[in-house]
Design an enzyme around this catalytic site. Sequence first.
Site: not given
Length: 394
Positions: A139, A169
Amino acid sequence: MVGSDRHETDGAGPLAGLRVIELAGLGPGPFAAMLLADLGADVVRVDRPDRGSRGPDPRLYAMHRGRRSVAVDLKHPDGRDVVRRLVNGADVLMEGFRPGVAERLGLGPDDCLARNPGLVYGRMTGWGQDGPLASTAGHDIDYIAVSGALSTCARQGERPVPPVNMLGDLGGGGAFLVIGVVAALWERTRSGRGQVVDAAMVDGSAVLTTMLHGMLAQGRWQDEAGVNFADTGSPYYEVYECADGRHVAVGAIEGPFYRELLDGLGLDEASLPPRRDPANWPALKARFADVFRTRPRDEWAERFATSDACVAPVLTLTEAPHHPHNQTRATFVEHGGVVQPAPAPRFDRTPTHLRRTPPGPGDDTDEVLVEAGYQPREIDRLVESGVVSRRAET
């Protein structure tokens, strides 16, 4: 200007006329698709047929704004054929699967570029398409850890704090995918050929640290968090608590700005230790902290509102849309009942605006498939066989 109907289809934005196919995913891929849609591209999101059947209302999820949705079962051979038909008329396809998944589905770059040689094929992953970590899960927090970016997000002697998922992200991932896609589209104007864009969050977040690597090489930055002039090490680049428990952000790095900060705080520079000696920073921080705790945040904000002291109130997500500067610039808008950031950046000849609220899965299945050349009877058969689905009744 804000659109009020998700079926409004005017050609606003510099990317008007560009057709993008987004294979539904999470995080950076949808963010990249949102940015392209904000800039005027016609983005078709390929959702799973069952997505949205449970949980929060997908039509309130602002990051899915600006596109249409067709719900397709990619596990079904006919579903994959649907996507291939969509690729025929597309400029860009974006996917965020683990390496090799798109190839196993028959939707990898070789398959798609064979059908459409001018296609720009955007790939969004955490680790990239190769390397020892490429096939492993991760992640945002993992990618920025390995790139070195996370190590800088800490105060001296404390553990790093991830900035939600904005650094990996969104900044290192989705934004860099958009840069790559637009660059490939520009190159296509000369070669007539598409290509693959391999965007990895570990790569992009590493690029975001370029300035720090440069200053490290110059001896102007230490490879330790919280001891530098712009990482809360100095007293003039810090967040201070106010009397009401809220906070102000101070960025008075340059000498003239620092002097305005002292004026606003009612402090005499001659009575303070020199600011350029890091040995004096703890004492200066303590002095500033004592003064800031004497007034509530909004009083400090008003006091510094017209100065060059580089002092700003730390606003919450719900407070930010009401700040006078944000209101004047319409930095936030209400669209589809959701307050959200407006598209950025701004263009003088081809202005952007929000044209569509986020779709539910399959909201536009019939419309998109008709555009791809399907006849109504064919669409009905695909629906009956579960290959595609239409908008869920509400």
